[in-house]
Design an enzyme around this catalytic site. Structure first.
Site, PDB file in Angstrom:
ATOM      1  CB  CYS A 158     -40.199  98.128 -23.580  1.00 57.01           C
ATOM      2  SG  CYS A 158     -41.269  97.035 -22.642  1.00 57.01           S
ATOM      3  CG  HIS A 174     -39.988 101.067 -18.527  1.00 62.94           C
ATOM      4  ND1 HIS A 174     -39.826 101.563 -19.803  1.00 62.94           N
ATOM      5  CD2 HIS A 174     -40.322  99.753 -18.680  1.00 62.94           C
ATOM      6  CE1 HIS A 174     -40.072 100.595 -20.684  1.00 62.94           C
ATOM      7  NE2 HIS A 174     -40.353  99.480 -20.019  1.00 62.94           N
ATOM      8  CD  GLU A 175     -39.323  97.060 -16.039  1.00 65.25           C
ATOM      9  OE1 GLU A 175     -40.271  96.289 -16.269  1.00 65.25           O
ATOM     10  OE2 GLU A 175     -38.480  97.361 -16.906  1.00 65.25           O
ATOM     11  CG  HIS A 188     -44.327  96.735 -18.024  1.00 66.42           C
ATOM     12  ND1 HIS A 188     -44.837  96.527 -19.291  1.00 66.42           N
ATOM     13  CD2 HIS A 188     -43.020  97.065 -18.196  1.00 66.42           C
ATOM     14  CE1 HIS A 188     -43.869  96.722 -20.188  1.00 66.42           C
ATOM     15  NE2 HIS A 188     -42.766  97.047 -19.556  1.00 66.42           N
TER      16      HIS A 188
HETATM   17 ZN   LIG Z   1     -41.006  97.519 -20.485  1.00 71.62          ZN
END
Ligand SMILES: [Zn+2]
Length: 188
Positions: free
Chosen positions: A98, A140-141, A144
């Site tokens: 990341c 993954h994004e 966030h």
């Molecule tokens: Zn990330």
């Protein structure tokens, strides 16, 4: 313009993100800058909290990993106000990293398929299915946007191992080679 990356420990990475509308100030420029920042830092995805904005906007381009993961070929998308509607397929483990957590990569288990609804940069609605590593990048994004980081998802054993490294990043000691904002205000 390269936008400084907010690093692990900064409270923005844990904030609730908000949907945006088409009149969000200088949205086109912001999106262009996010792509530039992602490419410059060799990332395949970037979410708005990572550049200090608590909004539901993320960009991805899986082209750099398409040799290894063919499902990422042509995977360049801007996701606005995205919602993962369905998680499907088997649970698969792959190593992730990341831009907000430089120097750490760990194995994370995620479902192999997702269905996402979102609007693009023109605010046109889409509903799309993604598989394999493409589904992983998006998850993954998307995490966030929910204030979740991949290090939250590693095994308790690995969490212990990386604890000190994470604390270092939080204190502003980092291997990051690009401009950043850290929790300790020790910015580059
Ligand atoms: Zn990330």
């Amino acid at each position: 313009m390269f936008l400084p990356i907010y690093l692990y420990g900064h409270p923005i990475l844990r904030e609730q993100t908000q949907d945006i509308t088409a009149d969000y100030p200088q949205l086109k420029e912001l999106i262009a800058n996010m792509y530039e920042t992602m490419y410059e830092s060799d990332g395949v995805g970037l979410a708005a909290p990572q550049i200090g904005k608590a909004i539901r906007l993320l960009v991805i381009d899986g082209t750099p990993v398409a040799d290894t993961f063919p499902e990422c070929e042509g995977l360049k998308r801007t996701f606005i106000n995205a919602k993962i509607e369905k998680f499907d397929g088997k649970e698969v483990s792959e190593v992730e990293g990341c831009l907000s957590i430089p120097g750490i990569s760990e194995s994370v288990t995620r479902p192999s398929s997702i269905v996402v609804s979102y609007v693009d940069e023109e605010f046109q609605p889409h509903r799309e299915e993604f598989h394999g590593y493409a589904a992983r990048i998006i998850q993954h994004e998307y995490d966030h946007l929910e204030g979740t980081l991949f290090t939250d998802r590693v095994s308790p054993f690995r969490k212990k191992i990386i604890k000190r490294k994470l604390a270092k990043i939080e204190e502003g000691f980092t291997v990051s080679r690009y401009p950043y904002v850290s929790a300790s205000k020790r910015s580059k």
